[in-house]
Scaffold this motif. Structure first.
Motif, PDB file in Angstrom:
ATOM      1  N   THR A  96      73.315  49.005  76.830  1.00 25.42           N
ATOM      2  CA  THR A  96      72.640  48.290  77.911  1.00 25.42           C
ATOM      3  C   THR A  96      72.789  49.071  79.210  1.00 25.42           C
ATOM      4  O   THR A  96      73.887  49.509  79.554  1.00 25.42           O
ATOM      5  N   SER A  97      71.684  49.252  79.895  1.00 26.81           N
ATOM      6  CA  SER A  97      71.704  49.844  81.231  1.00 26.81           C
ATOM      7  C   SER A  97      71.104  48.837  82.194  1.00 26.81           C
ATOM      8  O   SER A  97      70.164  48.120  81.848  1.00 26.81           O
ATOM      9  N   GLY A  98      71.679  48.748  83.403  1.00 28.02           N
ATOM     10  CA  GLY A  98      71.169  47.767  84.356  1.00 28.02           C
ATOM     11  C   GLY A  98      71.495  48.135  85.785  1.00 28.02           C
ATOM     12  O   GLY A  98      72.245  49.081  86.051  1.00 28.02           O
ATOM     13  N   ASN A  99      70.916  47.377  86.700  1.00 27.34           N
ATOM     14  CA  ASN A  99      71.094  47.627  88.130  1.00 27.34           C
ATOM     15  C   ASN A  99      71.896  46.540  88.812  1.00 27.34           C
ATOM     16  O   ASN A  99      71.755  46.313  90.008  1.00 27.34           O
ATOM     17  N   TYR A 100      72.758  45.862  88.075  1.00 23.17           N
ATOM     18  CA  TYR A 100      73.470  44.716  88.636  1.00 23.17           C
ATOM     19  C   TYR A 100      74.949  44.988  88.877  1.00 23.17           C
ATOM     20  O   TYR A 100      75.661  44.116  89.353  1.00 23.17           O
ATOM     21  N   ILE A 118      66.506  65.681  75.813  1.00 21.22           N
ATOM     22  CA  ILE A 118      66.135  64.396  76.412  1.00 21.22           C
ATOM     23  C   ILE A 118      65.256  64.601  77.636  1.00 21.22           C
ATOM     24  O   ILE A 118      64.291  63.863  77.861  1.00 21.22           O
ATOM     25  N   TYR A 119      65.577  65.601  78.433  1.00 22.25           N
ATOM     26  CA  TYR A 119      64.749  65.933  79.596  1.00 22.25           C
ATOM     27  C   TYR A 119      63.309  66.200  79.166  1.00 22.25           C
ATOM     28  O   TYR A 119      62.351  65.699  79.774  1.00 22.25           O
ATOM     29  N   GLU A 120      63.136  66.974  78.111  1.00 26.48           N
ATOM     30  CA  GLU A 120      61.778  67.309  77.649  1.00 26.48           C
ATOM     31  C   GLU A 120      61.098  66.090  77.030  1.00 26.48           C
ATOM     32  O   GLU A 120      59.920  65.818  77.312  1.00 26.48           O
ATOM     33  N   ILE A 121      61.826  65.348  76.207  1.00 26.70           N
ATOM     34  CA  ILE A 121      61.241  64.185  75.528  1.00 26.70           C
ATOM     35  C   ILE A 121      60.786  63.127  76.519  1.00 26.70           C
ATOM     36  O   ILE A 121      59.734  62.496  76.348  1.00 26.70           O
ATOM     37  N   THR A 122      61.561  62.915  77.584  1.00 23.97           N
ATOM     38  CA  THR A 122      61.243  61.863  78.552  1.00 23.97           C
ATOM     39  C   THR A 122      60.379  62.351  79.714  1.00 23.97           C
ATOM     40  O   THR A 122      60.138  61.598  80.663  1.00 23.97           O
ATOM     41  N   GLY A 123      59.929  63.585  79.644  1.00 24.89           N
ATOM     42  CA  GLY A 123      59.078  64.101  80.711  1.00 24.89           C
ATOM     43  C   GLY A 123      59.786  64.183  82.053  1.00 24.89           C
ATOM     44  O   GLY A 123      59.147  63.996  83.099  1.00 24.89           O
ATOM     45  N   GLY A 124      61.095  64.476  82.023  1.00 20.33           N
ATOM     46  CA  GLY A 124      61.846  64.618  83.262  1.00 20.33           C
ATOM     47  C   GLY A 124      62.385  63.332  83.838  1.00 20.33           C
ATOM     48  O   GLY A 124      63.015  63.345  84.904  1.00 20.33           O
ATOM     49  N   VAL A 125      62.183  62.201  83.139  1.00 26.70           N
ATOM     50  CA  VAL A 125      62.679  60.917  83.652  1.00 26.70           C
ATOM     51  C   VAL A 125      64.202  60.844  83.565  1.00 26.70           C
ATOM     52  O   VAL A 125      64.862  60.293  84.448  1.00 26.70           O
ATOM     53  N   VAL A 126      64.777  61.386  82.481  1.00 23.77           N
ATOM     54  CA  VAL A 126      66.233  61.451  82.326  1.00 23.77           C
ATOM     55  C   VAL A 126      66.618  62.921  82.452  1.00 23.77           C
ATOM     56  O   VAL A 126      66.368  63.712  81.544  1.00 23.77           O
ATOM     57  N   PHE A 151      76.361  64.281  83.337  1.00 26.42           N
ATOM     58  CA  PHE A 151      76.015  63.755  82.019  1.00 26.42           C
ATOM     59  C   PHE A 151      76.264  62.256  81.891  1.00 26.42           C
ATOM     60  O   PHE A 151      76.290  61.722  80.777  1.00 26.42           O
ATOM     61  N   ASN A 152      76.438  61.559  83.010  1.00 32.38           N
ATOM     62  CA  ASN A 152      76.801  60.144  82.954  1.00 32.38           C
ATOM     63  C   ASN A 152      75.796  59.288  82.190  1.00 32.38           C
ATOM     64  O   ASN A 152      76.171  58.261  81.615  1.00 32.38           O
ATOM     65  N   ALA A 153      74.528  59.678  82.179  1.00 35.26           N
ATOM     66  CA  ALA A 153      73.508  58.863  81.518  1.00 35.26           C
ATOM     67  C   ALA A 153      73.652  58.869  80.004  1.00 35.26           C
ATOM     68  O   ALA A 153      73.099  57.994  79.327  1.00 35.26           O
ATOM     69  N   ILE A 154      74.392  59.841  79.459  1.00 34.78           N
ATOM     70  CA  ILE A 154      74.526  59.922  78.006  1.00 34.78           C
ATOM     71  C   ILE A 154      75.968  60.119  77.547  1.00 34.78           C
ATOM     72  O   ILE A 154      76.243  60.106  76.350  1.00 34.78           O
ATOM     73  N   ALA A 181      70.453  55.830  72.264  1.00 34.22           N
ATOM     74  CA  ALA A 181      70.355  54.493  72.852  1.00 34.22           C
ATOM     75  C   ALA A 181      70.685  54.549  74.339  1.00 34.22           C
ATOM     76  O   ALA A 181      70.027  53.910  75.168  1.00 34.22           O
ATOM     77  N   ASP A 182      71.715  55.326  74.682  1.00 33.64           N
ATOM     78  CA  ASP A 182      72.114  55.513  76.080  1.00 33.64           C
ATOM     79  C   ASP A 182      70.987  56.130  76.892  1.00 33.64           C
ATOM     80  O   ASP A 182      70.622  55.655  77.982  1.00 33.64           O
TER      81      ASP A 182
END
Length: 329
Positions: free
Chosen positions: A235-239, A97-105, A159-162, A279-280
């Protein structure tokens, strides 16, 4: 990530051959619910419940950052560990995921979340110098695809993001192995396949991204009916995870490329992918890159669908990809 208890309920569907059960309990800092059709399954409901519980306990003991005895906590403390299958598996996924997202995740950006108060520590509002120091010592850029060795100064992992999406996939993997075809696995994130007890596609409420809306389902923006086949829906959000200092909101979505919480109009991203882990990951990815970049990204990915809820002059607006039909309330 503490599993406290579980319960099991059963009910009939519109077909006399179908028998749905629901397993509920506490896991990963919240509740979980697994709904499945026992039609064609020879395993007893109590055994299914115990197996699901065992899977969640194993995940907790391996990759929970809140369980101080987990492999992840010991790894982050600098102890040598022997990784189990779960730890190796999610690490490999995280690196992909790190490689696929260019370091965003980036699962190795854990210290950034710590200094902003959204990780496994309680700091907040770090100085620019502190952010720069932590960024230099963080990130998958300092690790290899192979499992990292035990040298000092290795980046800590989070690993919380996934992790919740991954947990859904592991439970679903077990359910498939015993012959389940109709299922919904809800561990904070969703994996579903087949149909619900009414013989219809599974339907899910998309939470309204109102600050402080901490109870899933309490305030709904709309309803999404899942397509046929296996899907992860996240769903991910900042609320929900944020704090305010001097009138400014600091949300838990941090861009590992800058070291700072994101500041943009996108409030939540709901992603539909072939599995819950992806999806996560992509829900987090969209929350980092923002509204316009997410629109472009989803428009170019026929394997994904998405719904973006954003703020436009104080009004909630939605953008959905072509295959994502949201029935707004």
């Amino acid at each position: 990530f503490f599993l406290l208890l579980s319960a099991l309920t059963a009910f009939m569907s519109c077909s006399h051959r179908d028998r749905y059960i629901t397993i509920t309990g506490f896991a990963q800092g919240g509740t979980y619910a697994v709904k499945l059709n026992l039609n064609g399954v020879d395993v007893k409901p109590e055994e299914i419940r115990d197996s699901v519980d065992a899977i969640l306990v194993n995940i907790d003991n391996s990759i929970s950052g809140y369980n101080r005895k987990s492999l992840l906590s010991r790894f982050n403390a600098g102890e040598p560990i022997v990784p189990d299958r779960i730890f190796r598996d999610i690490y490999e996924h995280a690196y992909d995921i790190y490689e696929i997202t260019g370091g965003v995740v980036d699962a190795a950006s854990a210290p950034l979340f710590d200094i902003w108060g959204f990780g496994f520590a309680n700091d907040s509002l770090p100085s620019g110098e502190k952010v720069s120091q932590v960024m230099a010592a963080s990130g998958m850029k300092l690790l290899s695809r192979d499992f990292p060795d035990t040298e000092d100064n290795r980046p800590k992992l989070n690993f919380n993001a996934i992790a919740q999406g991954y947990s859904c996939d592991l439970v679903a993997e077990y359910l498939y192995s015993i012959g389940v075809k109709d299922m919904m696995v809800d561990i904070g994130e969703i994996f579903c396949d087949g149909r619900n007890p009414s013989g219809q596609p599974w339907s899910l409420g998309i939470d309204k991204p109102v600050d402080g809306n901490n109870e899933p389902g309490a305030q709904i923006q709309g309803v999404f009916r899942a397509p046929e086949g296996p899907h992860g829906i996240v769903t991910s959000g900042n609320y929900r995870k944020f704090y305010i200092r001097d009138g400014k909101k600091y949300a838990h979505t941090i861009d590992p490329r800058t070291g700072y919480p994101v500041q943009h109009s996108l409030l939540s991203a709901t992603i539909v992918a072939p599995d819950a882990l992806m999806a996560d990951a992509y829900a987090t990815y969209c929350m980092v890159i923002g509204l316009e970049a997410s629109k472009e990204f989803l428009s170019g990915r026929p394997d994904l669908e998405g719904c973006l809820i954003y703020d436009e002059d104080g009004v909630f607006r939605t953008w959905c990809s072509e295959g994502f039909v949201l029935e707004e309330l």
